[in-house]
Structure formats: C-alpha cells, structure tokens
Design a protein around this motif. Sequence first.
Motif, PDB file in Angstrom:
ATOM      1  N   ALA A 148       0.560  -1.153  -0.384  1.00 63.38           N
ATOM      2  CA  ALA A 148      -0.164  -0.065  -0.115  1.00 63.38           C
ATOM      3  C   ALA A 148       1.193   1.378  -0.380  1.00 63.38           C
ATOM      4  N   VAL A 149       0.606   2.253  -0.835  1.00 63.45           N
ATOM      5  CA  VAL A 149       0.908   4.073  -0.844  1.00 63.45           C
ATOM      6  C   VAL A 149       2.270   3.907  -0.939  1.00 63.45           C
ATOM      7  N   ASN A 150       2.961   2.494  -1.363  1.00 63.24           N
ATOM      8  CA  ASN A 150       4.781   2.241  -2.529  1.00 63.24           C
ATOM      9  C   ASN A 150       5.077   3.874  -2.403  1.00 63.24           C
ATOM     10  N   CYS A 151       5.930   4.908  -1.842  1.00 71.34           N
ATOM     11  CA  CYS A 151       6.030   6.041  -1.995  1.00 71.34           C
ATOM     12  C   CYS A 151       7.152   6.196  -2.740  1.00 71.34           C
ATOM     13  N   ALA A 152       7.872   5.995  -2.099  1.00 68.43           N
ATOM     14  CA  ALA A 152       9.875   5.978  -2.556  1.00 68.43           C
ATOM     15  C   ALA A 152      10.250   4.410  -2.005  1.00 68.43           C
ATOM     16  N   GLY A 153      11.953   4.545  -2.153  1.00 69.31           N
ATOM     17  CA  GLY A 153      12.490   3.472  -1.097  1.00 69.31           C
ATOM     18  C   GLY A 153      13.970   3.679  -1.378  1.00 69.31           C
ATOM     19  N   GLY A 154      15.203   3.103  -2.017  1.00 66.25           N
ATOM     20  CA  GLY A 154      15.848   3.406  -2.390  1.00 66.25           C
ATOM     21  C   GLY A 154      16.664   1.599  -3.030  1.00 66.25           C
ATOM     22  N   ARG A 155      17.823   1.809  -3.797  1.00 60.14           N
ATOM     23  CA  ARG A 155      18.945   0.737  -3.880  1.00 60.14           C
ATOM     24  C   ARG A 155      19.148   0.030  -3.011  1.00 60.14           C
ATOM     25  N   THR A 156      20.105  -1.225  -2.743  1.00 60.65           N
ATOM     26  CA  THR A 156      20.429  -1.762  -1.780  1.00 60.65           C
ATOM     27  C   THR A 156      21.788  -1.948  -2.047  1.00 60.65           C
ATOM     28  N   PRO A 157      23.510  -2.444  -2.089  1.00 61.35           N
ATOM     29  CA  PRO A 157      24.398  -1.886  -2.496  1.00 61.35           C
ATOM     30  C   PRO A 157      24.060  -3.515  -3.503  1.00 61.35           C
ATOM     31  N   TRP A 158      23.931  -4.439  -2.563  1.00 59.17           N
ATOM     32  CA  TRP A 158      23.741  -6.138  -3.967  1.00 59.17           C
ATOM     33  C   TRP A 158      22.856  -5.882  -4.779  1.00 59.17           C
ATOM     34  N   ASN A 159      22.189  -5.354  -5.390  1.00 61.63           N
ATOM     35  CA  ASN A 159      21.378  -4.404  -6.658  1.00 61.63           C
ATOM     36  C   ASN A 159      20.243  -4.714  -6.414  1.00 61.63           C
ATOM     37  N   THR A 160      18.856  -4.741  -5.424  1.00 58.12           N
ATOM     38  CA  THR A 160      17.862  -5.418  -5.470  1.00 58.12           C
ATOM     39  C   THR A 160      17.535  -3.619  -4.681  1.00 58.12           C
ATOM     40  N   TRP A 161      16.128  -3.900  -4.668  1.00 56.15           N
ATOM     41  CA  TRP A 161      15.039  -1.761  -3.930  1.00 56.15           C
ATOM     42  C   TRP A 161      14.200  -2.645  -3.199  1.00 56.15           C
ATOM     43  N   LEU A 162      14.501  -1.526  -2.207  1.00 60.07           N
ATOM     44  CA  LEU A 162      13.939  -1.952  -0.827  1.00 60.07           C
ATOM     45  C   LEU A 162      12.441  -1.015  -1.462  1.00 60.07           C
ATOM     46  N   SER A 163      10.712  -1.180  -1.524  1.00 53.68           N
ATOM     47  CA  SER A 163      10.146  -0.612  -1.413  1.00 53.68           C
ATOM     48  C   SER A 163       9.311  -0.247  -0.350  1.00 53.68           C
ATOM     49  N   MET A 202      12.346  -3.387  10.340  1.00 48.08           N
ATOM     50  CA  MET A 202      12.559  -1.785  10.373  1.00 48.08           C
ATOM     51  C   MET A 202      11.502  -0.916  10.952  1.00 48.08           C
ATOM     52  N   GLY A 203      10.536  -1.182  11.094  1.00 49.96           N
ATOM     53  CA  GLY A 203       9.725  -0.857  12.209  1.00 49.96           C
ATOM     54  C   GLY A 203       8.254  -0.291  10.659  1.00 49.96           C
ATOM     55  N   ARG A 204       7.422  -0.191  11.952  1.00 50.89           N
ATOM     56  CA  ARG A 204       6.086  -0.280  10.684  1.00 50.89           C
ATOM     57  C   ARG A 204       5.445   1.328  10.766  1.00 50.89           C
ATOM     58  N   PHE A 205       5.573   2.397  10.219  1.00 49.34           N
ATOM     59  CA  PHE A 205       5.484   3.422  10.205  1.00 49.34           C
ATOM     60  C   PHE A 205       5.195   4.452   8.737  1.00 49.34           C
ATOM     61  N   ALA A 206       5.110   5.049   8.821  1.00 50.80           N
ATOM     62  CA  ALA A 206       4.635   6.192   7.165  1.00 50.80           C
ATOM     63  C   ALA A 206       6.599   6.141   6.343  1.00 50.80           C
ATOM     64  N   HIS A 207       6.841   5.021   5.957  1.00 52.71           N
ATOM     65  CA  HIS A 207       8.063   4.741   5.495  1.00 52.71           C
ATOM     66  C   HIS A 207       8.348   5.828   3.986  1.00 52.71           C
ATOM     67  N   GLU A 208       9.214   7.004   4.149  1.00 48.05           N
ATOM     68  CA  GLU A 208       9.252   7.212   2.583  1.00 48.05           C
ATOM     69  C   GLU A 208      10.403   6.695   1.656  1.00 48.05           C
ATOM     70  N   ALA A 209      11.334   7.216   1.957  1.00 41.28           N
ATOM     71  CA  ALA A 209      12.817   6.719   1.767  1.00 41.28           C
ATOM     72  C   ALA A 209      13.659   5.984   2.565  1.00 41.28           C
ATOM     73  N   ALA A 305      11.145  15.719  12.541  1.00 39.12           N
ATOM     74  CA  ALA A 305      10.290  17.317  11.798  1.00 39.12           C
ATOM     75  C   ALA A 305       9.372  16.370  10.806  1.00 39.12           C
ATOM     76  N   GLN A 306       8.905  17.762  10.193  1.00 40.78           N
ATOM     77  CA  GLN A 306       8.118  17.647   9.407  1.00 40.78           C
ATOM     78  C   GLN A 306       8.011  17.735   7.349  1.00 40.78           C
ATOM     79  N   LYS A 307       7.153  15.909   7.044  1.00 42.70           N
ATOM     80  CA  LYS A 307       7.449  15.984   5.723  1.00 42.70           C
ATOM     81  C   LYS A 307       8.710  15.620   5.699  1.00 42.70           C
ATOM     82  N   LEU A 308       9.614  14.048   6.297  1.00 47.21           N
ATOM     83  CA  LEU A 308      10.527  13.609   5.758  1.00 47.21           C
ATOM     84  C   LEU A 308      10.518  13.572   4.495  1.00 47.21           C
ATOM     85  N   GLU A 309      11.050  13.365   3.608  1.00 46.30           N
ATOM     86  CA  GLU A 309      11.177  12.420   2.448  1.00 46.30           C
ATOM     87  C   GLU A 309      12.916  12.113   1.707  1.00 46.30           C
TER      88      GLU A 309
END
Length: 452
Positions: A148-163, A202-209, A305-309
């Motif tokens: 749900a609501v897959n916003c941003a994320g980031g790549r890993t050094p082992w070439n996968t994606w964290l959504s 890694m936690g349950r919260f409104a993740h951004e990136a 902090a407000q709106k950490l993105e």
Amino acid sequence: MSVSRRSLLAAGAVAFSGALGALFAGGSPASARAARAGGGYGPLLPDPRGLLDLPAGFGYRVLSRAGDPLRSGEGAVPSNCDGMAAFDAGGGRVRLVRNHENRATAALRVPAVPGLTYDPGALGGCTALDLAGDGRVTGERVALAGTAVNCAGGRTPWNTWLSCEETEDRAGTSGYDRDHGYVFEVDPARPRRTGAVPLTAMGRFAHEAVAVDPYRGVVYETEDAFVRPFGLFYRFLPHRPLGGAGSLRAGGALEALRVPGLADLAAVDEPGAEFPVEWVPVPDPSAAGTPVRHQDFGRGGITHAQKLEGCYWGGHGVHFVSSYARTGEGASADHHGQVWFYDPRRARLRLDVLFGPAADVRLPGESPDNICLAPDGGLMVCEDGGGAQYVFGVTAGGEVYPVARNAQDIGAPGAPEWGEFAGVTFSPDGRTMYVNAYTPGTTFAVTGPWRR
C-alpha cells in the motif's frame, strides 16, 4: 537566511551541499535565470506532443503509461508511478523497478500475482521493466503486489530495491487484510526470489525513503508525517550487514535520531550549524499499540521533523530532506525545505541548506522530493509542489538549470494543473535519464548530450 545561496554554492566544502540549495530554489524564476545565464543545457522547448518539455538536442521515449497492457499479460500498467531505480542487466540492457503509490481509491491497482502478493486487499506495489540495449521495452511485469502507498525507497549495494509503504493502516481498515507500513525488498531480476515479505524489524510507520551505507550496511530511513507529532529519522542496524538479498529478514536493531535539546529540526535556521547526535532504541518497532513517533523515548525525548522525504547516500554520509515545515500545522518554524547531512564517522548532523519565507521571496522553493546523482557529478531533483512541475539539475559547481517540465495538463478548463515528477534515476552508463510523471502515470527515458 544567514548566508546567500550563491555563497553556499561557492563554499563547496561538502559535496553537493550548495548545489542542493540552488536546485531546490526551483520554479519558473530559477528556470528563467538559468536559461539567461546559459547554464545547463539551455531553455526548455515546448513539446509538440504536449508531454515533456526538454532542451534542444534532447529527446524522449515513452516507456510505459498507466492503463496500457503490461507486456506480461498480468493486467494494466498501474497508476501513480513514483520511486524508481535502474539496474545493469548486462549486455547494455537495463532493468527498471518502479513503485506505484496506490491507496484504496487508486484507479489502476497493481495486479495481484500469486507468490508476489502480500495482501490481496492492497492495491500498491512495484512493476519491473526490461529494456534492450537500444532502449526498447522488451518486458514489463509485476514485481511486488498487495502492498500500500509505495512511495519512494532506495537501492541496496547488492542491487535490489527497498520499496517503502507510506502508511500506517492496519488490517480491517481501507479494505486491508493485513497490517501495513513496512519496507519490502524487491529483486528486479528475479522477483520471486524476494517475494512479498515485510521487513518487520525495520519498523512499521509511514516510510518514505531509505539509503544504505555501502561500507557498514546501516540502513537510514525517513518518515513522512505532516501532522504532529512529526516523523523521525531512523537507522537500522542489520544483524547481517551487507549480507545480500534476503539478509535484512534476519532482523536487527531500529534506532531513532535524537539531537540533545532540539525537539524539532525546523527550529534550526543557520546553514552550516552542526550538532552532536545520539541514537535511541525504538521501544516498539512493530507499533503494536502506539505509533512509533508517539512512543516514549525516555528522558530527553526524541527529535522530530515535518515531511521527511528524500534520503540518499553520497560520499561518506547520508543526506535527507524535510520538504517543508509550517507553524500553522504545529512546526516550531516555517521553511520551504531543509537539506541535512549526517556524517556517521563523526556522529554529527549538519544543516546544509534552508529555505523559507525570509530566505528569498522570489525563490521560495517548492517541496523538494526525489533526488539522484547526475552524470556530471551534480544532482537531479524532482519537484512536488504547486504550479508547473520540473526536474531541475545542478552542476557540481553550483549552476542551476531546468532539465524537464511536465507538459501534461491534468487540470480543469481554465485551471491548468500538472502532476509531480518522481523516481528520477540514470542508466548505469549515464546516457539515459528515467523519470516518472506521477499523474498521468508515465515513465520516460530521456536521452541527449548528458555531460559525463
């Protein structure tokens, strides 16, 4: 603002710090000045097709549009194209993985595919595109569904994606059968290898990136919360750092950043100001009874902090963005964007750039969001604010320049409106920029004389 943007650009003590400030100044005035000064690649030219305005010498290919059939036959291309990364698929081929920030009201869900679906009641997830060496799309398929609501994320050094799921909705709400608010690992080459497994530690919260330290394996996470209490900046210490695909499932420790004596990052208004930091264990990363940012962090509290993105690794530290802060919504000060840098070697946090009503009314800034490194060593940033929406670039020397403008008018007659950009990223060889128009969902490949 205690120093001018130009003096920040000239300082150059920290990679990209001043460049970020100039870039986030964004909007039509910055575009006009950059064009007059001859910076970047020149002024943007209207696109006869009404899709994407680019400088002379540049062109684009539409790789994918929401509503068109997926080449896999699994259904339609989902709506709300967001965070994205590009991976080397060998032989000049590229593989893109793309988030879809679908809520319960999304027009086009990510198709629920067996083995890749976490919660059949959730409409978000990721799709993956295979590109040939000449840029043609040769494949397009679901890589993660039922999130749900897959916003941003980031790549890993082992070439996968964290959504990242930007929500805290629980089972029984919004049509969901399972709790949400997690990070999911996606292998764009072999999605079934990673499946649809929430990384609960890694936690349950409104993740951004997220951004991964390629030397130590620490994962940094931003929380996008625009109402009080605002979000936190986290670090996750994996039990198996840099362990490859699936290693984050082994768990680890989640901690939140505390700046002693500073409850709200918005209160800082001096670029260059540095602070020692502490990392405080999160009492309950699962947020079983209380959302993480509401939890009791003991004596000294925690820093919000407000709106950490946006969050990304550069050089020897992690940069993260607060898109804005508003006193009318409970922040301690107003600004239109902050860029922070955390140096893990020194355990110090520094404000690199501040924007706000008092900084320069001609350049108020407009909600910086996704960022990536550019081939010339500078940056690209996606705008997510009001009015015209741009991708802006900045050279390592600090010149601001427009790169692209969304020409797709989604407003009512007489009230034009343009969707934000998201997911800007470059091909491994630096020759192609990929970027999404969030609405209408469109993925572009932009080619031209990119500087190396």
